[in-house]
Design a protein around this motif. Structure first.
Motif, PDB file in Angstrom:
ATOM      1  N   SER A 123       4.775  12.511   2.483  1.00 35.99           N
ATOM      2  CA  SER A 123       4.346  11.394   1.692  1.00 35.99           C
ATOM      3  C   SER A 123       4.874  10.165   2.290  1.00 35.99           C
ATOM      4  N   ILE A 124       4.413   9.048   2.059  1.00 33.12           N
ATOM      5  CA  ILE A 124       5.080   7.511   2.483  1.00 33.12           C
ATOM      6  C   ILE A 124       5.627   7.020   1.263  1.00 33.12           C
ATOM      7  N   ALA A 125       7.017   6.665   1.082  1.00 29.75           N
ATOM      8  CA  ALA A 125       7.451   5.810   0.027  1.00 29.75           C
ATOM      9  C   ALA A 125       7.979   4.626   0.444  1.00 29.75           C
ATOM     10  N   ILE A 126       7.192   3.688  -0.002  1.00 24.63           N
ATOM     11  CA  ILE A 126       7.266   2.142  -0.025  1.00 24.63           C
ATOM     12  C   ILE A 126       7.536   1.445  -0.857  1.00 24.63           C
ATOM     13  N   THR A 127       6.568   1.589  -1.844  1.00 24.83           N
ATOM     14  CA  THR A 127       6.453   0.802  -3.127  1.00 24.83           C
ATOM     15  C   THR A 127       7.558   1.097  -4.212  1.00 24.83           C
ATOM     16  N   GLY A 132       5.841  -4.239  -4.748  1.00 26.81           N
ATOM     17  CA  GLY A 132       4.727  -3.606  -4.022  1.00 26.81           C
ATOM     18  C   GLY A 132       4.120  -4.669  -2.799  1.00 26.81           C
ATOM     19  N   SER A 133       3.413  -5.653  -3.317  1.00 30.07           N
ATOM     20  CA  SER A 133       2.662  -6.168  -2.012  1.00 30.07           C
ATOM     21  C   SER A 133       4.014  -6.983  -1.168  1.00 30.07           C
ATOM     22  N   ASP A 134       4.789  -7.375  -1.745  1.00 28.42           N
ATOM     23  CA  ASP A 134       5.903  -8.060  -1.016  1.00 28.42           C
ATOM     24  C   ASP A 134       6.972  -7.020  -0.624  1.00 28.42           C
ATOM     25  N   ARG A 203       0.175   9.219 -14.975  1.00 29.82           N
ATOM     26  CA  ARG A 203      -1.097   9.596 -15.485  1.00 29.82           C
ATOM     27  C   ARG A 203      -2.141   8.203 -14.903  1.00 29.82           C
ATOM     28  N   LYS A 204      -3.280   8.453 -14.092  1.00 28.87           N
ATOM     29  CA  LYS A 204      -3.840   7.294 -13.655  1.00 28.87           C
ATOM     30  C   LYS A 204      -5.240   7.172 -14.544  1.00 28.87           C
ATOM     31  N   VAL A 205      -5.954   6.168 -14.024  1.00 23.69           N
ATOM     32  CA  VAL A 205      -7.376   5.985 -14.391  1.00 23.69           C
ATOM     33  C   VAL A 205      -8.413   7.040 -13.815  1.00 23.69           C
ATOM     34  N   ARG A 360     -11.541   2.242  -8.503  1.00 22.47           N
ATOM     35  CA  ARG A 360     -10.899   0.968  -8.793  1.00 22.47           C
ATOM     36  C   ARG A 360      -9.669   0.656  -8.087  1.00 22.47           C
ATOM     37  N   VAL A 361      -8.949   1.863  -7.517  1.00 23.08           N
ATOM     38  CA  VAL A 361      -7.729   1.703  -6.771  1.00 23.08           C
ATOM     39  C   VAL A 361      -7.914   1.316  -5.473  1.00 23.08           C
ATOM     40  N   SER A 362      -9.223   1.208  -5.027  1.00 21.60           N
ATOM     41  CA  SER A 362      -9.354   0.917  -3.358  1.00 21.60           C
ATOM     42  C   SER A 362      -9.118  -0.488  -3.288  1.00 21.60           C
ATOM     43  N   ARG A 363      -9.158  -1.117  -4.330  1.00 21.50           N
ATOM     44  CA  ARG A 363      -8.832  -2.534  -4.022  1.00 21.50           C
ATOM     45  C   ARG A 363      -7.321  -3.123  -4.416  1.00 21.50           C
ATOM     46  N   ILE A 364      -6.631  -1.982  -4.549  1.00 15.68           N
ATOM     47  CA  ILE A 364      -5.271  -2.137  -4.785  1.00 15.68           C
ATOM     48  C   ILE A 364      -4.441  -1.683  -4.002  1.00 15.68           C
ATOM     49  N   TYR A 365      -4.461  -0.159  -3.562  1.00 18.16           N
ATOM     50  CA  TYR A 365      -3.551   0.391  -2.636  1.00 18.16           C
ATOM     51  C   TYR A 365      -3.732   0.026  -1.202  1.00 18.16           C
ATOM     52  N   GLY A 366      -2.857   0.409  -0.399  1.00 15.74           N
ATOM     53  CA  GLY A 366      -3.034  -0.116   0.981  1.00 15.74           C
ATOM     54  C   GLY A 366      -3.056  -1.632   1.100  1.00 15.74           C
ATOM     55  N   GLY A 367      -2.636  -2.372   0.327  1.00 15.98           N
ATOM     56  CA  GLY A 367      -2.784  -4.005   0.346  1.00 15.98           C
ATOM     57  C   GLY A 367      -3.988  -3.996  -0.559  1.00 15.98           C
ATOM     58  N   THR A 368      -3.647  -5.079  -1.475  1.00 11.41           N
ATOM     59  CA  THR A 368      -4.690  -5.487  -2.546  1.00 11.41           C
ATOM     60  C   THR A 368      -5.627  -6.499  -1.659  1.00 11.41           C
ATOM     61  N   SER A 369      -6.772  -6.681  -2.444  1.00 11.68           N
ATOM     62  CA  SER A 369      -7.772  -7.920  -1.704  1.00 11.68           C
ATOM     63  C   SER A 369      -7.205  -8.922  -1.651  1.00 11.68           C
ATOM     64  N   GLU A 370      -6.151  -9.586  -2.169  1.00 19.32           N
ATOM     65  CA  GLU A 370      -5.724 -10.608  -2.014  1.00 19.32           C
ATOM     66  C   GLU A 370      -4.868 -10.741  -0.956  1.00 19.32           C
ATOM     67  N   VAL A 371      -4.050  -9.582  -0.745  1.00 14.71           N
ATOM     68  CA  VAL A 371      -3.488  -9.726   0.448  1.00 14.71           C
ATOM     69  C   VAL A 371      -4.317  -9.483   1.859  1.00 14.71           C
ATOM     70  N   MET A 372      -5.212  -8.711   1.646  1.00 19.42           N
ATOM     71  CA  MET A 372      -6.306  -8.787   2.690  1.00 19.42           C
ATOM     72  C   MET A 372      -6.702 -10.129   2.936  1.00 19.42           C
TER      73      MET A 372
HETATM   74  C1  LIG Z   1      -3.104   5.502  -7.036  1.00 18.45           C
HETATM   75  C2  LIG Z   1      -2.147   4.733  -6.242  1.00 18.45           C
HETATM   76  C3  LIG Z   1      -1.303   5.441  -5.012  1.00 18.45           C
HETATM   77  C4  LIG Z   1      -0.476   4.767  -4.210  1.00 18.45           C
HETATM   78  N1  LIG Z   1       0.157   5.310  -3.361  1.00 18.45           N
HETATM   79  C5  LIG Z   1       1.136   4.689  -2.787  1.00 18.45           C
HETATM   80  C6  LIG Z   1       2.130   5.647  -1.782  1.00 18.45           C
HETATM   81  O1  LIG Z   1       1.642   6.750  -1.228  1.00 18.45           O
HETATM   82  N2  LIG Z   1       3.120   5.150  -1.395  1.00 18.45           N
HETATM   83  C7  LIG Z   1       3.526   3.596  -1.581  1.00 18.45           C
HETATM   84  O2  LIG Z   1       4.411   3.324  -1.047  1.00 18.45           O
HETATM   85  N3  LIG Z   1       2.970   3.090  -2.529  1.00 18.45           N
HETATM   86  C8  LIG Z   1       1.600   3.583  -3.066  1.00 18.45           C
HETATM   87  N4  LIG Z   1       0.754   2.832  -3.850  1.00 18.45           N
HETATM   88  C9  LIG Z   1       1.188   1.495  -4.320  1.00 18.45           C
HETATM   89  C10 LIG Z   1       0.437   0.362  -3.759  1.00 18.45           C
HETATM   90  O3  LIG Z   1       0.528   0.138  -2.284  1.00 18.45           O
HETATM   91  C11 LIG Z   1       0.584  -0.901  -4.561  1.00 18.45           C
HETATM   92  O4  LIG Z   1       0.326  -0.722  -5.971  1.00 18.45           O
HETATM   93  C12 LIG Z   1       0.123  -2.044  -4.012  1.00 18.45           C
HETATM   94  O5  LIG Z   1       0.592  -2.547  -2.691  1.00 18.45           O
HETATM   95  C13 LIG Z   1       0.357  -3.456  -4.797  1.00 18.45           C
HETATM   96  O6  LIG Z   1       1.650  -3.670  -5.161  1.00 18.45           O
HETATM   97  P1  LIG Z   1       1.815  -3.593  -6.981  1.00 18.45           P
HETATM   98  O7  LIG Z   1       1.412  -2.592  -7.502  1.00 18.45           O
HETATM   99  O8  LIG Z   1       3.423  -3.845  -6.874  1.00 18.45           O
HETATM  100  O9  LIG Z   1       1.312  -5.023  -7.213  1.00 18.45           O
HETATM  101  P2  LIG Z   1       1.952  -6.463  -6.987  1.00 18.45           P
HETATM  102  O10 LIG Z   1       2.547  -6.651  -5.707  1.00 18.45           O
HETATM  103  O11 LIG Z   1       2.852  -6.583  -8.059  1.00 18.45           O
HETATM  104  O12 LIG Z   1       0.402  -7.459  -7.173  1.00 18.45           O
HETATM  105  C14 LIG Z   1       0.121  -7.862  -8.516  1.00 18.45           C
HETATM  106  C15 LIG Z   1      -1.105  -9.057  -8.298  1.00 18.45           C
HETATM  107  O13 LIG Z   1      -0.516 -10.030  -7.568  1.00 18.45           O
HETATM  108  C16 LIG Z   1      -1.337 -10.404  -6.270  1.00 18.45           C
HETATM  109  N5  LIG Z   1      -0.380 -10.591  -5.348  1.00 18.45           N
HETATM  110  C17 LIG Z   1       0.462 -10.253  -4.744  1.00 18.45           C
HETATM  111  N6  LIG Z   1       0.982 -10.729  -3.598  1.00 18.45           N
HETATM  112  C18 LIG Z   1       0.018 -11.931  -3.298  1.00 18.45           C
HETATM  113  C19 LIG Z   1      -0.138 -13.111  -2.751  1.00 18.45           C
HETATM  114  N7  LIG Z   1       0.837 -13.455  -1.603  1.00 18.45           N
HETATM  115  N8  LIG Z   1      -1.122 -13.889  -2.881  1.00 18.45           N
HETATM  116  C20 LIG Z   1      -2.029 -13.793  -3.852  1.00 18.45           C
HETATM  117  N9  LIG Z   1      -1.766 -12.691  -4.773  1.00 18.45           N
HETATM  118  C21 LIG Z   1      -0.627 -11.845  -4.779  1.00 18.45           C
HETATM  119  C22 LIG Z   1      -1.818  -8.618  -6.070  1.00 18.45           C
HETATM  120  O14 LIG Z   1      -2.960  -8.990  -5.517  1.00 18.45           O
HETATM  121  C23 LIG Z   1      -2.083  -8.492  -7.453  1.00 18.45           C
HETATM  122  O15 LIG Z   1      -3.240  -8.813  -7.858  1.00 18.45           O
HETATM  123  C24 LIG Z   1       0.014   3.463  -4.558  1.00 18.45           C
HETATM  124  C25 LIG Z   1      -0.657   2.757  -5.636  1.00 18.45           C
HETATM  125  C26 LIG Z   1      -1.651   3.431  -6.434  1.00 18.45           C
HETATM  126  C27 LIG Z   1      -2.151   2.483  -7.538  1.00 18.45           C
END
Ligand SMILES: Cc1cc2nc3c(=O)[nH]c(=O)nc-3n(C[C@H](O)[C@H](O)[C@H](O)COP(=O)(O)OP(=O)(O)OC[C@H]3O[C@@H](n4cnc5c(N)ncnc54)[C@H](O)[C@@H]3O)c2cc1C
Length: 380
Positions: A123-127, A132-134, A203-205, A360-372
């Protein structure tokens, strides 16, 4: 639409995966969902079949393929049956590139044979709870003491964590004034290390058969030999590897949208409303036509990116574009397909309900749509 990215070998592999999914996944899937994880024995089964080692060099027991097309075939077959392989995509598509790019010969020899057989899942542990995004704000820290690092901190949302044997943990090893991205490193942490604990299963959606956990590290002594790559360069490694991770999410999203259209096409031809097949209503035809048009555009984009990846020239911006577009299309398409199912679309025994919850999660993990969007905007 005619597809040109696959060879006969990919199609033979598809036949193997399709039959594996039907015989060894679909019958057990409700149990795996209830348990919140795929059993470890299934990972070893994938190892036996050579699925985990496709991209591992031959000298470590793999097939030495360098691109993601076999993974894309797996994603298409899993979406077709509306099931998943738990943490396998993280293991093969996300963790492996870090090992191949950064691990020392000793680390490769120690971990890759088990990686291929399924004995050593990763596994990879970043978050982290606060980060998360930052990624530059990571607080989990490792201080060097002689020939060990002493690791402290917490991670969350870690895919596959309940069953993994090896974790790539991103942590802060130093702090450089004015350089938030510097000072981050990746340590290889074995699951049986004293002070390391896997916390609660979240517990996830959706994605109910994929375990997602919290991790904690309390004075974990990690041998300095388990540093992956060079100290302080993790941010660079992370951004360098994100393109394939994002492409992998993009092709899974596109496959899920195609699968949603197919299950809905079948459903509307069987369901009758007001005495007529649901498929005869103009609204049904138009909604499916729109879904097909959008998904075809996603397919063209993602196949182009898979071809670039096979040629070794996929760029981070192309991957971000594919992830943004395909996951947003997936969201719209599965939602419309649920609507065409009426109340049955909300019942978990219908595949469309699982495709909806998992999407739903596809638009969140691996970088959110906003980060893309930020990545793409920077390049414009
Ligand atoms: C099911 C699942 C599996 C996952 N698996 C892993 C894993 O294996 N390893 C791991 O390390 N992580 C994992 N993650 C974490 C995932 O990568 C993070 O949830 C994701 O990067 C978003 O971080 P956050 O949840 O802290 O949201 P936040 O960073 O708190 O974001 C909250 C909101 O702020 C917005 N936002 C953030 N930055 C900006 C910006 N610069 N401009 C505009 N809007 C912004 C986001 O788009 C979002 O809408 C997983 C998450 C889920 C839900």
């Amino acid at each position: 639409m005619r597809r040109t990215i696959y060879t006969d070998e990919h199609e033979q592999f598809r036949t193997l995966i399709r039959s594996l999914v039907q015989s060894e996944v679909v019958p057990h899937y409700p149990d795996w969902e209830a348990a919140g994880a795929v059993p470890k024995s299934f990972y070893r089964r994938l190892g036996e079949l050579g699925v985990l080692g496709i991209r591992v060099p031959e000298e470590y027991g793999g097939a030495g393929v360098t691109d993601l097309r076999f993974s894309a075939v797996i994603a298409e077959e899993l979406a077709r049956a509306a099931v998943g392989f738990g943490g396998v995509r993280v293991h093969t598509d996300i963790v492996l590139p870090y090992l191949l790019d950064c691990a020392s010969p000793d680390q490769l020899a120690r971990y890759l044979p088990g990686f291929v057989s399924g004995e050593t899942m990763t596994s990879i542990a970043i978050t982290e709870p606060g980060t998360g995004s930052d990624m530059a704000s990571i607080r989990t820290s490792a201080r060097r003491e002689g020939d060990t690092y002493v690791l402290n901190g917490a991670k969350t949302f870690i895919t596959g964590g309940a069953n993994s044997d090896l974790f790539l943990v991103v942590c802060r090893t130093s702090r450089a004034e004015g350089d938030r991205r510097g000072g981050l490193s990746i340590l290889l942490v074995e699951a049986d290390s004293p002070g390391f604990a896997v916390g609660r299963m979240l517990r996830k959606v959706g994605l109910h058969a994929q375990d997602t956990v919290e991790l904690s590290f309390t004075d974990v002594a990690v041998p300095a030999a388990n540093l992956l790559g060079e100290e302080g360069r993790a941010f660079e490694y992370l951004t360098g590897n994100l393109a394939q991770e994002r492409l992998s999410i993009a092709f899974a999203a596109c496959a899920a949208a195609e699968a949603a259209i197919e299950v809905t096409r079948r459903y509307v031809s069987e369901r009758r409303v007001f005495g007529e097949p649901l498929s005869d209503f103009q609204n049904t035809k138009f909604v499916l036509a729109d879904c097909h048009a959008e998904t075809s555009a996603a397919r063209a984009l993602v196949d182009r990116c898979l071809a670039s990846d096979a040629d070794g020239d996929l760029t981070p911006v192309e991957a971000a574009t594919a992830k943004l577009f395909c996951t947003e299309v997936q969201g719209r398409v599965v939602d419309r397909c649920v609507q065409l199912h009426g109340g049955y679309g909300y019942m978990v025994e219908y595949p469309i309900a699982r495709l909806y919850a998992d999407a739903r999660v596809s638009r969140i993990y691996g970088g959110t749509s906003e980060v893309m969007r930020s990545v793409i905007a920077k390049a414009l």
